[in-house]
Scaffold this active site. Structure first.
Site, PDB file in Angstrom:
ATOM      1  CD1 TRP A 192      -1.925  -2.340   1.754  1.00 39.24           C
ATOM      2  CD2 TRP A 192      -2.916  -1.382  -0.010  1.00 39.24           C
ATOM      3  NE1 TRP A 192      -2.873  -3.218   1.262  1.00 39.24           N
ATOM      4  CE2 TRP A 192      -3.490  -2.666   0.190  1.00 39.24           C
ATOM      5  CE3 TRP A 192      -3.363  -0.599  -1.073  1.00 39.24           C
ATOM      6  CZ2 TRP A 192      -4.494  -3.170  -0.632  1.00 39.24           C
ATOM      7  CZ3 TRP A 192      -4.364  -1.090  -1.895  1.00 39.24           C
ATOM      8  CH2 TRP A 192      -4.925  -2.361  -1.667  1.00 39.24           C
ATOM      9  CG  ASP A 249      -3.501   4.003   4.038  1.00 41.38           C
ATOM     10  OD1 ASP A 249      -4.503   3.891   4.770  1.00 41.38           O
ATOM     11  OD2 ASP A 249      -3.311   3.285   3.036  1.00 41.38           O
ATOM     12  CE  LYS A 269      -8.663  -2.435   5.140  1.00 46.95           C
ATOM     13  NZ  LYS A 269      -8.332  -3.554   4.275  1.00 46.95           N
TER      14      LYS A 269
END
Lengths: 376, 376
Positions: free
Chosen positions: B118, B187, B211
């Protein structure tokens, strides 16, 4: 016309669920059978033991659900394999930027038809990203009360952009430009799936879900695959249509719940006879309402020119702002909500999207007649 | 530790709803009380006679709901008025582009810490939009098994970007860089709201909802108002943070349903004692699982270095790929789902986000011990 049982929205005053008739401009009414199905399987989607919200988008069942939604939508619209359905985010406002970034890069020309707030926003966003956007027609001088029928399209324009239905002014395209010199690109947010479409001259259509499709947070894009391939190179992945074409809209996590609800709406539309039947119902609903306006002896005054009237958003005025305020308040008291005009223009707006039932329109017409009898 | 009744997720095998234990990496488990509340008012939200999905985002009740969600989130995190909470769309992948477009325009320098898939994607997107992005540290040479602790930050860098928790490799930052020479941007998608945060050195945090927050299709952004004001001028409205700061995230139609669910999750977290209590529960859950891995005599092998282990995503391997396949299949048969590692690395990954109950972790540990007894 007999409707399948599952088609009927049983909401309304006095119903067990205490539902109102919802004339919101968007987010807007959803079909009662769809809402009931969503509620019934919210804790356990299709035997997975999880909510649809808790399922992975990489799971086969979820991927299959999304592909089924795409196929069902293509079937409703009669689209062939030259088209791809994309499930995006960001609403029409992000499309306003993505379209010129992809298809009119480097200051390339593109023509817009100005029919009000939304097409103006799309045009301005194209200017922001550096496209040579121009208005090829505009009804601004007449307060956007009609859809233009003559156009000054430029040779070499990369695309022609229009807004098929204008929620603010209550106007709608009845016929799209004939033999356009460039691919048509349209924002169909507010009349998508309300009628059959001939997309022969179109290369891209976008529609926010929150009118006729599903919950806010999902943008449907129909794009010709060969048109998508002509997009500018070097854009961020999330702003490049190819990213979503190549990944079946699963490059990153898509709005799974909204896609799921949209898929149920597509099945509800198919069960109701498809878009031809839907259009007949919408025409009947709109006629009933416009007849009530036109037959009121001037008490109610439609704001759109007759030949440009929207079948989705019926806009009208009362003799005074005070009466309009009273109309909205008393209507609300009778379970008729969302009748206020767009905040930029005021007045009355009855949005009668697919999921607004005949009974809702009947109730509104009855209310209008009663209100006029007392206040007219 | 006694938990409030409403905090407990009562899902699991043998429960009336037939729910499974959900170890999905995301979209992931949601709190059972939240799902029950959503289902209960799906047809009629707070007496409006409409679903939350059918309510207009311009309605006062909806606007108040969204502002309440913002306030509840700020309260959970202890954020002052110098911060703004934004409800965006497009996921982390759109943030990867928006951040450098806003804060490192015109080829400006920005430093990234590479801890896996990511952060690498974020870095690449920054390069695409023309920023002078560089890695100031990377654990790639060791297959991203740890979080770097020394950094080669450049003077003049506009921001330092990191990924607080790495779902693929199962690593997590325990301490963020001290006295960073530029604002930190992170992030935090996969450990947001799992622990208290000191955001003194941060200027922007983004987190996909799917999440610990709510359904996919919502991106939470925390941004310092003065930092947002430093963003590049002339960007499309939907790519400019100021657009959302100035409109309370209502420039265009926001993902109302997802914001509503997120708001319920924030209240559930507050009812459960807030982030300090949540962190204690998460530490206990993770310890139970890592102890099972470490105490297996090498049958289960953790993939992340001990000092970098994630409390959210517990990644491990079995002696052979065949045993891993059997483990996943048998686990699924016992109602333990979503245990497969990320498709790029394979193996086992138990994602134990806030909403995964203690009982789920207990059931997994029991299963691991039984599986080892038979196959070890």
């Amino acid at each position: 016309m007999a409707l399948p049982e599952a088609y009927r929205n049983t909401g309304g005053l006095g119903q067990p669920a205490g539902r109102v008739y919802n004339f919101n401009g968007g987010p807007a009414a959803l079909p009662m059978p769809v809402l009931e199905e969503v509620a019934s399987e919210l804790l356990n989607w299709r035997g997975t033991g999880m909510s649809i919200m808790e399922n992975s988008h990489r799971d086969k069942k979820v991927a299959a659900m999304a592909l089924e939604a795409e196929e069902d939508l293509k079937s409703l619209l009669g689209l062939g394999d030259e088209w791809k359905v994309l499930f995006l985010q960001g609403g029409a406002s992000l499309q306003f930027a993505m379209i010129p970034m992809n298809f009119a890069p480097g200051g390339a020309p593109c023509d817009y038809v100005n029919t009000g707030l939304w097409s103006d926003k799309a045009y301005k966003e194209a200017r922001i990203v550096g496209a040579d956007a121009r208005f090829a027609a505009s009804s601004e001088a007449d307060e956007f009360t009609y859809i233009p029928s003559s156009f000054d399209f430029r040779a070499g324009s990369r695309y022609i952009y229009l807004t098929s239905n204008n929620t603010v002014r209550g106007t709608q395209w009845k016929r799209f430009p004939e033999k356009p010199p460039a691919p048509l690109v349209a924002d169909m947010s507010s009349d998508f799936l309300s009628r059959p479409l001939d997309l022969s001259d179109f290369s891209l259509v976008h529609a926010g879900a929150q009118k006729n499709v599903g919950p806010a947070g999902l943008t449907i894009v129909l794009v010709r695959k060969d048109f998508a391939l002509t997009g500018a190179k070097g854009l961020p992945h999330l702003l490049d249509y190819r990213t979503f074409v190549d990944s079946d809209s699963m490059y990153n996590t898509p709005p799974v719940f909204a896609i799921y609800v949209a898929g149920l709406v597509f099945k509800w539309l198919a069960a109701g006879g498809g878009l031809a039947e839907t259009a007949l119902r919408n025409e009947a609903k709109a006629k009933r309402l416009y007849d009530a306006v036109d037959g009121s002896g001037g008490f109610y005054r439609g704001t759109a020119r007759a030949d440009s009237r929207s079948l989705m958003n019926v806009t009208y005025r009362l003799p005074t702002p005070e009466l309009e305020k009273k109309f909205l308040e008393e209507g609300k008291g009778q379970g008729l909500v969302g009748l206020n005009g767009h905040r930029s223009v005021g007045g009355i707006r009855a949005s009668i999207y697919n999921a607004v039932p005949d009974e809702g329109v009947d109730a509104l017409v009855d209310f209008m007649e009663g209100f006029k009898a007392v206040n007219g």
